[in-house]
Scaffold this motif. Sequence first.
Motif, mmCIF file in Angstrom:
data_model
loop_
_atom_site.group_PDB
_atom_site.id
_atom_site.type_symbol
_atom_site.label_atom_id
_atom_site.label_comp_id
_atom_site.label_asym_id
_atom_site.label_seq_id
_atom_site.Cartn_x
_atom_site.Cartn_y
_atom_site.Cartn_z
ATOM 1 N N ASP A 1 28.821 -15.234 -37.225
ATOM 2 C CA ASP A 1 28.530 -16.633 -37.570
ATOM 3 C C ASP A 1 27.484 -16.717 -38.673
ATOM 4 O OD1 ASP A 1 30.322 -17.436 -35.679
ATOM 5 O OD2 ASP A 1 28.837 -17.985 -34.170
ATOM 6 N N LEU A 2 26.443 -15.877 -38.587
ATOM 7 C CA LEU A 2 25.377 -15.929 -39.583
ATOM 8 C C LEU A 2 25.867 -15.464 -40.940
ATOM 9 C CD1 LEU A 2 22.288 -14.641 -37.551
ATOM 10 C CD2 LEU A 2 23.049 -16.986 -37.953
ATOM 11 N N THR A 3 26.748 -14.462 -40.939
ATOM 12 C CA THR A 3 27.321 -14.011 -42.215
ATOM 13 C C THR A 3 28.114 -15.134 -42.868
ATOM 14 O OG1 THR A 3 27.471 -11.737 -41.377
ATOM 15 C CG2 THR A 3 28.805 -12.293 -43.288
ATOM 16 N N SER A 4 28.870 -15.858 -42.056
ATOM 17 C CA SER A 4 29.642 -16.989 -42.587
ATOM 18 C C SER A 4 28.714 -18.063 -43.140
ATOM 19 C CB SER A 4 30.530 -17.583 -41.486
ATOM 20 O OG SER A 4 31.460 -16.618 -41.031
ATOM 21 N N LEU A 5 27.595 -18.296 -42.445
ATOM 22 C CA LEU A 5 26.645 -19.305 -42.919
ATOM 23 C C LEU A 5 26.113 -18.948 -44.303
ATOM 24 C CD1 LEU A 5 24.524 -20.129 -39.735
ATOM 25 C CD2 LEU A 5 26.109 -21.626 -40.936
ATOM 26 N N GLU B 1 28.952 -19.332 -46.879
ATOM 27 C CA GLU B 1 29.460 -20.682 -47.056
ATOM 28 C C GLU B 1 28.376 -21.682 -47.441
ATOM 29 O OE1 GLU B 1 31.373 -21.590 -43.398
ATOM 30 O OE2 GLU B 1 32.852 -19.972 -43.597
ATOM 31 N N GLY B 2 27.162 -21.174 -47.698
ATOM 32 C CA GLY B 2 26.093 -22.065 -48.145
ATOM 33 C C GLY B 2 25.439 -22.857 -47.037
ATOM 34 N N GLY B 3 25.380 -22.291 -45.839
ATOM 35 C CA GLY B 3 24.733 -22.980 -44.724
ATOM 36 C C GLY B 3 23.233 -23.086 -44.924
ATOM 37 N N GLU B 4 22.582 -23.859 -44.052
ATOM 38 C CA GLU B 4 21.149 -24.062 -44.134
ATOM 39 C C GLU B 4 20.470 -23.515 -42.885
ATOM 40 O OE1 GLU B 4 20.433 -28.166 -44.849
ATOM 41 O OE2 GLU B 4 21.298 -28.116 -46.870
ATOM 42 N N ALA B 5 19.128 -23.441 -42.936
ATOM 43 C CA ALA B 5 18.373 -22.825 -41.850
ATOM 44 C C ALA B 5 18.646 -23.469 -40.489
ATOM 45 C CB ALA B 5 16.879 -22.862 -42.178
ATOM 46 N N PRO B 6 18.729 -24.797 -40.354
ATOM 47 C CA PRO B 6 19.016 -25.379 -39.031
ATOM 48 C C PRO B 6 20.337 -24.908 -38.441
ATOM 49 C CG PRO B 6 18.156 -27.057 -40.509
ATOM 50 C CD PRO B 6 18.416 -25.850 -41.342
ATOM 51 N N ASP B 7 21.303 -24.569 -39.299
ATOM 52 C CA ASP B 7 22.585 -24.072 -38.799
ATOM 53 C C ASP B 7 22.425 -22.738 -38.080
ATOM 54 O OD1 ASP B 7 23.819 -26.267 -39.954
ATOM 55 O OD2 ASP B 7 24.096 -25.231 -41.865
ATOM 56 N N VAL B 8 21.427 -21.942 -38.496
ATOM 57 C CA VAL B 8 21.169 -20.655 -37.830
ATOM 58 C C VAL B 8 20.739 -20.898 -36.394
ATOM 59 C CG1 VAL B 8 19.748 -18.576 -37.835
ATOM 60 C CG2 VAL B 8 20.570 -19.528 -39.993
ATOM 61 N N ALA B 9 19.833 -21.850 -36.186
ATOM 62 C CA ALA B 9 19.374 -22.170 -34.835
ATOM 63 C C ALA B 9 20.539 -22.630 -33.963
ATOM 64 C CB ALA B 9 18.282 -23.238 -34.885
ATOM 65 N N ILE C 1 17.841 -13.970 -41.362
ATOM 66 C CA ILE C 1 18.836 -14.804 -42.051
ATOM 67 C C ILE C 1 18.243 -16.176 -42.360
ATOM 68 C CG2 ILE C 1 21.087 -15.902 -41.832
ATOM 69 C CD1 ILE C 1 21.243 -12.908 -42.227
ATOM 70 N N THR C 2 17.451 -16.702 -41.402
ATOM 71 C CA THR C 2 16.794 -17.996 -41.636
ATOM 72 C C THR C 2 15.878 -17.917 -42.848
ATOM 73 O OG1 THR C 2 16.855 -18.458 -39.257
ATOM 74 C CG2 THR C 2 15.347 -19.772 -40.590
ATOM 75 N N ALA C 3 15.116 -16.826 -42.939
ATOM 76 C CA ALA C 3 14.230 -16.641 -44.094
ATOM 77 C C ALA C 3 15.036 -16.580 -45.389
ATOM 78 C CB ALA C 3 13.403 -15.370 -43.917
ATOM 79 N N LEU C 4 16.173 -15.867 -45.343
ATOM 80 C CA LEU C 4 17.022 -15.768 -46.535
ATOM 81 C C LEU C 4 17.524 -17.133 -46.975
ATOM 82 C CD1 LEU C 4 18.562 -13.979 -48.555
ATOM 83 C CD2 LEU C 4 20.398 -13.791 -46.870
ATOM 84 N N GLN D 1 17.153 -22.007 -50.340
ATOM 85 C CA GLN D 1 16.882 -23.429 -50.484
ATOM 86 C C GLN D 1 15.609 -23.662 -51.278
ATOM 87 O OE1 GLN D 1 18.857 -25.877 -49.575
ATOM 88 N NE2 GLN D 1 17.437 -27.495 -50.240
ATOM 89 N N ASP D 2 14.616 -22.805 -51.021
ATOM 90 C CA ASP D 2 13.342 -22.958 -51.728
ATOM 91 C C ASP D 2 13.488 -22.695 -53.215
ATOM 92 O OD1 ASP D 2 12.082 -23.653 -49.434
ATOM 93 O OD2 ASP D 2 11.028 -21.752 -49.147
#
Length: 610
Positions: free
Chosen positions: A258-262, A265-273, A354-357, A362-363
């Motif tokens: 799931d995290l690899t897909s995020l 696919e351009g996911g954001e940090a809240p999606d990791v949680a 992954i969240t940091a990445l 985003q930053d």
Amino acid sequence: MADAIPVAVVVDLLQAASAEQEIDVGGLLTDVELPESDATRIAYEVRRLRARADRWRRRGQELAALFSSARELVQLRDVDELLGRLVERAHDLVGTDVTYLSEFDAASRELRVRTTLGTIAPSFLGLRVPPGMGLASQVVEGRRPHWTSKYAAMTEAPHDSAIDAAVAAEGLVSLLGVPLLAGEEVIGVLFAANRVEHAFSPEEISLLSAFADHAAVVLQTARLLSRTQDLADETQRAYGELARHVEAMERSSEVHSDLTSLVLEGGEAPDVATALGRALRCRVTLLDPEQLDGQVADAVDQSRRSGRCSPAGEGAYAVAVLAGPTLLGALLLEEGEVRFGPVERRTAERAAQITALLNLKQDSLVEAEQRVRSDLLADLLSDDPDRHTDITTRARARGIRLHDRRSVVVVSVSADLRREAVRALRRTGGLVGEHADRIVALTPDPAPDAAAAAIHATVSRAVRAPVLAVGAGFQGVADLRSQVDAASACVRILPALDLTDAAVTADAYLPYTALFGPGEARVHSYVDHVIGPVLEWDAGRSGKLLPTLAAYLGNKMSPVATARALRLHKNTVLQRLERATELLGEDWQEPDRLFRITVAVRLAHLTRSP
């Protein structure tokens, strides 16, 4: 034939020899004419046959009881219960006053009394017999029965004082010990003891030995079965743990996918949680650095140092989201259906990476926008009028209305924390940038003190270090630069006033900012003119005169209070004041001169403070 015996008499004699009750043999031979010697001989043989029959009958009963006990013992599986029943059956078979079983420890070569029957002294149970001591050690070393009719007088084995005391307290006199053998291994010793002097017969020794042989086999079998059951239970636990580990690995693989897909696919940090909480079936919260406090903040600090998931209270874990040394936030996990083990914690740590990445991704977009805003702030603070051209229009293009900005806050933190402080302030959406080794933020808050307090709180939560924030109000772009200079001058002065962590306004320290703003050279000229001799004296010597004057003036010109403040003797202070009088003149404490000297001393103290 005169010496012939009728068949009926022979049958009666045979019955008498096998009868359980005593029968008069002489009466059976009354009607038979036999020499007296023959009659006596026949009576003797009948009695001998009867005694042998009694012995075999008794032996049969003992063996029946022995096999009955063995059958009963075979049905037992609990080792402790089996030991108790062994002693109980041996006690019934032999009929002695006391029966007990000592277990042998092959590692220490010690015997320990495990089970007793008939004892009265509480110290007897658990009694330890050191190697080589007493009757028990003889049984172990010889692997055969040993007995004594009088223990106190026994000389065949060395005595131990503790054992002798326990035997005496129990009142035991005669003892018989037989080994419990499993092959060549001694697993214990079975004892039968009396409180009277007694010589144990071969039949008693043989009976107890036979029972001990049966008991040893049963006991060893029970031990093996118990050990087998323990191994089976351990195997079952291992299979359960393996199943849980496989399940955890499957969940970890699901999270990884799931995290690899995020990321792709351009996911954001809240999606990791969200993905982590779904896989681990728990609640996951993404926290900003400003939201960390209490036990969670302590756990994040520990995670920040170790790089691992850290406990954050009962059933909760926290893992820091880091980009190098910079804290971007934290993931807070609260246990749900799944118990957190090593795999779950490692999964959370990977999710934090992954969240940091994603945060950095985003930053980078925000950073580009903020660079434009920083350039805009730099143009606002520039002395070059060309850079002010169309600045309002350019600001509006970035969504910033300059006329809505009412306060400016200058922030001072250590250089290594400045980047993290800027990141925290940029997340608030303000116009933030760096200027002259300080952080400058424009806010819509009309109250400079409230703006400084809010900025100070945001930065303090992010860097967890002392922060100085000085607020000032400004009226339009033309007034901004002068207010930033005033606030910056105030930031520079505050450490000299022993303020290193505070939120203030520039107006509150206006006398200091006025002195140390533009025209500071005139201040130095004034100080040199008023107290120059004192400064020259300190420069060429120990440098103690100016601090003494500052303490003297700060303690209402009291030599005693000054000495106490400086931790000096009063005479030392008086001597230094005499030196000051020589340098400044006899009238230096006159009201007008004293005022000017007080101001000069204070200014000199401020300019010399780090």
